[in-house]
Design a protein around this motif. Structure first.
Motif, mmCIF file in Angstrom:
data_model
loop_
_atom_site.group_PDB
_atom_site.id
_atom_site.type_symbol
_atom_site.label_atom_id
_atom_site.label_comp_id
_atom_site.label_asym_id
_atom_site.label_seq_id
_atom_site.Cartn_x
_atom_site.Cartn_y
_atom_site.Cartn_z
ATOM 1 N N LYS A 35 107.062 49.507 -4.195
ATOM 2 C CA LYS A 35 107.525 48.548 -5.194
ATOM 3 C C LYS A 35 108.096 49.265 -6.407
ATOM 4 O O LYS A 35 107.557 50.263 -6.861
ATOM 5 C CB LYS A 35 106.380 47.640 -5.638
ATOM 6 C CG LYS A 35 106.098 46.520 -4.663
ATOM 7 C CD LYS A 35 105.193 45.493 -5.302
ATOM 8 C CE LYS A 35 105.159 44.247 -4.436
ATOM 9 N NZ LYS A 35 104.400 43.184 -5.078
ATOM 10 N N SER A 39 109.571 44.661 -7.251
ATOM 11 C CA SER A 39 110.456 44.389 -6.110
ATOM 12 C C SER A 39 110.267 45.452 -5.037
ATOM 13 O O SER A 39 110.176 46.639 -5.341
ATOM 14 C CB SER A 39 111.922 44.415 -6.555
ATOM 15 O OG SER A 39 112.157 43.409 -7.499
ATOM 16 N N TRP A 40 110.229 44.996 -3.784
ATOM 17 C CA TRP A 40 110.077 45.926 -2.671
ATOM 18 C C TRP A 40 111.353 46.721 -2.451
ATOM 19 O O TRP A 40 112.455 46.182 -2.526
ATOM 20 C CB TRP A 40 109.731 45.180 -1.385
ATOM 21 C CG TRP A 40 108.303 44.773 -1.326
ATOM 22 C CD1 TRP A 40 107.798 43.532 -1.572
ATOM 23 C CD2 TRP A 40 107.188 45.606 -1.021
ATOM 24 N NE1 TRP A 40 106.433 43.549 -1.423
ATOM 25 C CE2 TRP A 40 106.034 44.810 -1.082
ATOM 26 C CE3 TRP A 40 107.050 46.947 -0.696
ATOM 27 C CZ2 TRP A 40 104.759 45.317 -0.841
ATOM 28 C CZ3 TRP A 40 105.789 47.460 -0.456
ATOM 29 C CH2 TRP A 40 104.657 46.652 -0.528
#
Length: 64
Positions: A35, A39-40
């Motif tokens: 992350k 957000s990945w």
């Protein structure tokens, strides 16, 4: 130049799965990711190696 870091959408497209499924697999650590600011993100090479390991592990299951 090909991007080395993929988003959740890009990895879902690469694996031909739904984005929700990609989120779930990432959260469960079933696919390699990390992350950034919540957000990945995914390293393209790590995903390629993961795919290779998955296909190698399943070869014994295939009928001849």
């Amino acid at each position: 130049m090909d991007d080395q870091i993929l988003t959740i959408r890009e990895v879902a497209q690469l694996l031909k799965i739904n984005e929700k499924t990609a989120y779930k697999l990432a959260a469960e650590r079933k696919i390699p990711g990390f992350k950034v600011g919540g957000s990945w993100r995914f390293d393209r090479e790590e995903i390629s190696q993961w795919i290779k390991r998955q296909t190698e592990g399943n070869r014994g299951d295939m009928p001849r």
